[in-house]
Design a protein around this motif. Structure first.
Motif, PDB file in Angstrom:
ATOM      1  N   GLN A   1      -7.834  -1.022  -4.863  1.00 27.63           N
ATOM      2  CA  GLN A   1      -8.204  -0.813  -3.380  1.00 27.63           C
ATOM      3  C   GLN A   1      -9.379  -1.789  -3.002  1.00 27.63           C
ATOM      4  O   GLN A   1      -9.321  -2.274  -1.902  1.00 27.63           O
ATOM      5  CB  GLN A   1      -8.487   0.546  -3.143  1.00 27.63           C
ATOM      6  CG  GLN A   1      -7.437   1.535  -3.238  1.00 27.63           C
ATOM      7  CD  GLN A   1      -7.608   2.804  -2.738  1.00 27.63           C
ATOM      8  OE1 GLN A   1      -8.330   3.140  -1.802  1.00 27.63           O
ATOM      9  NE2 GLN A   1      -6.988   3.730  -3.371  1.00 27.63           N
TER      10      GLN A   1
ATOM     11  N   HIS B   1     -10.044   2.778   2.728  1.00 25.69           N
ATOM     12  CA  HIS B   1     -10.110   2.242   1.218  1.00 25.69           C
ATOM     13  C   HIS B   1     -11.308   2.434   0.636  1.00 25.69           C
ATOM     14  O   HIS B   1     -11.440   2.480  -0.639  1.00 25.69           O
ATOM     15  CB  HIS B   1      -9.494   0.912   1.257  1.00 25.69           C
ATOM     16  CG  HIS B   1      -7.986   0.663   0.856  1.00 25.69           C
ATOM     17  ND1 HIS B   1      -7.203   1.595   1.101  1.00 25.69           N
ATOM     18  CD2 HIS B   1      -7.439  -0.581   0.466  1.00 25.69           C
ATOM     19  CE1 HIS B   1      -5.913   0.917   0.680  1.00 25.69           C
ATOM     20  NE2 HIS B   1      -6.111  -0.098   0.273  1.00 25.69           N
TER      21      HIS B   1
ATOM     22  N   ILE C   1       0.625  -1.092  -0.046  1.00 23.02           N
ATOM     23  CA  ILE C   1      -0.055   0.118   0.054  1.00 23.02           C
ATOM     24  C   ILE C   1       0.721   1.164   0.017  1.00 23.02           C
ATOM     25  O   ILE C   1       0.627   2.104  -0.873  1.00 23.02           O
ATOM     26  CB  ILE C   1      -0.927   0.086   1.207  1.00 23.02           C
ATOM     27  CG1 ILE C   1      -1.913  -1.150   0.944  1.00 23.02           C
ATOM     28  CG2 ILE C   1      -1.605   1.175   1.535  1.00 23.02           C
ATOM     29  CD1 ILE C   1      -3.035  -1.102   2.211  1.00 23.02           C
TER      30      ILE C   1
END
Length: 219
Positions: free
Chosen positions: A205, A175, A84
């Motif tokens: 995501q 997200h 991420i």
């Protein structure tokens, strides 16, 4: 000898004429392409709003991911956090570069997510810490899904399974809101490259949300 000279001169003139014609065609083609190119997004466009707000949104995800990597020994969570952080930091750089290329400032006085108004997506900021009361600066507001300063502090102080659980809870919410923003970018932006990046954000995501929900259920 005279005939050869005259023939040579004719060939030179013909060649020069062909070069001139080719140059005119090239100039016309270039002018046509320039005229056909779309104008760069304006400062109040959805493209610019997306690039600015998503940079801020992404930056917090990067920060949370870097924090949890130091707070847990779980290999899977550390890997997700690393992915991420790296992915979203790269995307921040891309959006920053686009604003530079368009000759637009990196920040704006407009309200957070005002570019999403009327899109059917979330079109307001949460108004978190620092955004209470009238006249609060747009830069001080928290967009949907963003953790409050208190939650960020709690994550920084947590360790082990507590840090893992809090990170997953915060990042899932982060997200979910990020996917909504990205889908709005796909729907509203004019720049094809930005729309494609937004599409990839939403898809990536969404996959991470599913994986993090599985991990959270195991804790």
């Amino acid at each position: 000898m005279t005939l050869n000279l005259e023939a040579w001169q004719k060939r030179v003139l013909l060649l020069l004429g062909l070069i001139a014609v080719a140059a005119l065609f090239a100039l016309a083609f270039t002018a046509g392409r320039v005229a056909a190119d779309p104008e760069t997004p304006g400062t109040n466009s959805a493209d610019a709003g997306f690039a600015r707000d998503m940079q801020v949104h992404h930056s917090q995800a990067v920060e949370m991911s870097r924090i949890v990597r130091d707070q847990t020994d779980d290999v899977v969570i550390r890997t997700i956090a690393y992915d991420i952080a790296m992915t979203q930091q790269h995307q921040v750089g891309q959006m920053y570069a686009w604003l530079e290329e368009w000759g637009l400032p990196q920040s704006s006085d407009a309200d957070r997510m005002a570019w999403m108004a009327g899109s059917g997506h979330t079109a307001h900021a949460d108004g978190g810490t620092g955004a209470e009361g009238e006249g609060a600066a747009a830069a001080d507001t928290l967009m949907p899904g963003m953790a409050t300063p208190e939650e960020m502090q709690a994550l920084a102080e947590a360790t082990g399974e507590d840090a893992e659980r809090l990170y997953l809870e915060l990042m899932i919410d982060h997200h979910i809101a990020g996917v909504d923003m990205a889908q709005a970018g796909v729907d509203l932006a004019e720049d094809p490259e930005l729309r494609e990046l937004a599409r990839k954000m939403a898809a990536g995501q969404q996959i991470e949300i599913v994986e993090m929900e599985k991990l959270l259920a195991q804790l």
